[in-house]
Design a protein around this motif. Sequence first.
Motif, mmCIF file in Angstrom:
data_model
loop_
_atom_site.group_PDB
_atom_site.id
_atom_site.type_symbol
_atom_site.label_atom_id
_atom_site.label_comp_id
_atom_site.label_asym_id
_atom_site.label_seq_id
_atom_site.Cartn_x
_atom_site.Cartn_y
_atom_site.Cartn_z
ATOM 1 N N UNK A 93 0.827 -1.208 0.000
ATOM 2 C CA UNK A 93 0.000 0.000 0.000
ATOM 3 C C UNK A 93 0.864 1.262 0.000
ATOM 4 N N UNK A 94 2.015 1.190 0.666
ATOM 5 C CA UNK A 94 2.915 2.349 0.708
ATOM 6 C C UNK A 94 3.436 2.692 -0.679
ATOM 7 N N UNK A 95 3.885 1.681 -1.440
ATOM 8 C CA UNK A 95 4.410 1.987 -2.780
ATOM 9 C C UNK A 95 3.279 2.383 -3.732
ATOM 10 N N UNK A 96 2.062 1.874 -3.486
ATOM 11 C CA UNK A 96 0.924 2.326 -4.303
ATOM 12 C C UNK A 96 0.656 3.810 -4.057
ATOM 13 N N UNK A 97 0.603 4.208 -2.768
ATOM 14 C CA UNK A 97 0.366 5.608 -2.433
ATOM 15 C C UNK A 97 1.468 6.516 -2.937
ATOM 16 N N UNK A 98 2.726 6.085 -2.781
ATOM 17 C CA UNK A 98 3.855 6.899 -3.205
ATOM 18 C C UNK A 98 3.901 7.058 -4.716
ATOM 19 N N UNK A 119 8.087 8.286 2.581
ATOM 20 C CA UNK A 119 8.035 8.416 4.036
ATOM 21 C C UNK A 119 6.601 8.700 4.484
ATOM 22 N N UNK A 120 5.919 9.607 3.797
ATOM 23 C CA UNK A 120 4.529 9.899 4.130
ATOM 24 C C UNK A 120 3.637 8.694 3.959
ATOM 25 N N UNK A 121 3.872 7.910 2.897
ATOM 26 C CA UNK A 121 3.062 6.718 2.640
ATOM 27 C C UNK A 121 3.251 5.676 3.750
ATOM 28 N N UNK A 122 4.501 5.474 4.185
ATOM 29 C CA UNK A 122 4.759 4.497 5.249
ATOM 30 C C UNK A 122 4.156 4.966 6.569
ATOM 31 N N UNK A 481 6.307 20.417 -1.637
ATOM 32 C CA UNK A 481 6.950 19.515 -0.667
ATOM 33 C C UNK A 481 6.037 19.292 0.542
ATOM 34 N N UNK A 482 5.430 20.371 1.028
ATOM 35 C CA UNK A 482 4.537 20.261 2.189
ATOM 36 C C UNK A 482 3.318 19.410 1.841
ATOM 37 N N UNK A 483 2.824 19.562 0.623
ATOM 38 C CA UNK A 483 1.630 18.839 0.194
ATOM 39 C C UNK A 483 1.892 17.347 0.021
ATOM 40 N N UNK A 484 3.130 16.997 -0.301
ATOM 41 C CA UNK A 484 3.458 15.611 -0.639
ATOM 42 C C UNK A 484 3.227 14.653 0.520
ATOM 43 N N UNK A 485 3.722 14.992 1.691
ATOM 44 C CA UNK A 485 3.662 14.071 2.828
ATOM 45 C C UNK A 485 2.230 13.663 3.173
ATOM 46 N N UNK A 486 1.311 14.605 3.405
ATOM 47 C CA UNK A 486 -0.052 14.187 3.753
ATOM 48 C C UNK A 486 -0.800 13.520 2.604
ATOM 49 N N UNK A 487 -0.559 13.941 1.379
ATOM 50 C CA UNK A 487 -1.276 13.344 0.253
ATOM 51 C C UNK A 487 -0.883 11.881 0.055
ATOM 52 N N UNK A 488 0.417 11.607 0.018
ATOM 53 C CA UNK A 488 0.870 10.223 -0.146
ATOM 54 C C UNK A 488 0.439 9.373 1.045
ATOM 55 N N UNK A 489 0.525 9.937 2.252
ATOM 56 C CA UNK A 489 0.117 9.204 3.447
ATOM 57 C C UNK A 489 -1.362 8.892 3.456
#
Length: 510
Positions: A93-98, A119-122, A481-489
């Motif tokens: 699921x982490x690599x799918x989200x990332x 990192x956000x996805x994990x 960059x800020x948007x990436x972490x919560x979106x992938x997570x």
Amino acid sequence: MEIHDFTWLFVLGLLFAMLDAYGIGANDVANSFSTSVASKSLTLGQACAIAVFTEFFGAFLLGSGTSETIRGKIIALENFAGQPELLMLAMVCAVIGSSTWVLFATRNGWPVSTTHSIVGAIIGVGIAAFGVNSVDWGYSGVAKIVTSWFVSPIAAGIAASIIYMSTKLLVLTKPNSFERGLRAIPFYFGLTTFISMFYVFYKAPGFKELTKNNVGLVWGLTAGITVLIMLFCWFFIAPWFRRTIHEKEDLRWYHVFIIPTLGPRPPKAEVALELNEDEVKGEGKLEATEESSPNSLFKKFKKIVLAGVQHDVVNCKEERLQKIHDAADRYDDDTEYMYSFIQVVTASMASFAHGSNDVANAVGPLSTVYYIWSTATVDLSGKTPVPLWILALGGVFIDIGLLTFGYNIMRSLGNKITYHSPSRGFSMELGSCLTVLTASKIGLPVSTTHCITGATTAVGLCNGSAKTINWRMIGWCFFSWILTLPCAGLVAGLIFSFAAYAPKYFAATV
């Protein structure tokens, strides 16, 4: 769980990990070569041709250390000890989200951090599985990585500005800048060689065991190769530069190896004139041939395959960007042209550093999936060596992503942040790759996007004016960059929750 259970999950993880590597190549490799392409030291096609090799070997030789960090130091693996198949699902699921987020951002030309994304996805799947406390928020886990997001652009900016300012004050601003540049060439090549060889000897699989308990051997080998390169530069490359650039002799690249014994050559202008005359004589014949021959299937196939490297990613036609470029200082053309050769070397080194660090974003979770599938257990240490075939596969798909889709980010970076020249680009790349390689050595998965952006901004500010920086572009980079972490997570966490907590159907037994 038994060994080789959930093979379908392993295959799904393999597919999306390669898709993630593809996105990394399309988005992040621009960090290594955007300055070279922007300063016109390399064409987009030439940059891609070099990156195919440097990215792969960086991933293959030095990618295992950061893969261990991505794989085992973000979420508490102890929570999954009794149910390895759940950890297997979490990494898939982490690599799918990332991969989903990185490809979406690349499609829109957003230069995001693929390190942020994984990192956000994990973190997202960790919270979805066992709550907030399952994530290692301390300095041994997430805090260490988050710290690198702030430290890495500053460190890269400081390193790049020191390199550029010393070059500016000692070479570029002097009346005899070309002669000073010739004397500095061996030092620059030596510094680049020293940095790259030092990390290869410390981390490459073939040398790691040899130099494990012998630091002196590492320093000795590195110093020896550096001295040889510097001597070669002094007696071969510097004279070739003088005769090719300053004296305008018609020399090819291979003449550098015989330059001390090579007699005077005709000037380039005369040779160019002869070539032009030949072209005029044969122009009519060439046109007739082209008109009479149909388009071959090979030409069509070549056009399709190379479509990704035939885009214009250099020219900036906006009036606002032109004003930013005009505010930057300009230096002697011959001296700058000489630095374009050095920039090719530093760009290659930056690409090598990128492959060594960012391949972990794709293969770290995949190596966990593979380990569980083949052993039916959870490696609580998080330090099981990453199989070389996984590193190689990640390197291959990074290359494919660059060749077919990398132009989107190349267009967004480079000249859209500040004015680039070969001397500036050389400083940006060397400062950035020094930071990335150092982080790769200590197992810290820094963002190469942060490093090159920090280096680019710092070198731009060395002009002495904030007007030489496109702050709007810098602001957009930070926002992405800020948007990436919560979106992938969020994507990874929702997919995991859907798969893990969905109602299950049990057939009635009679």
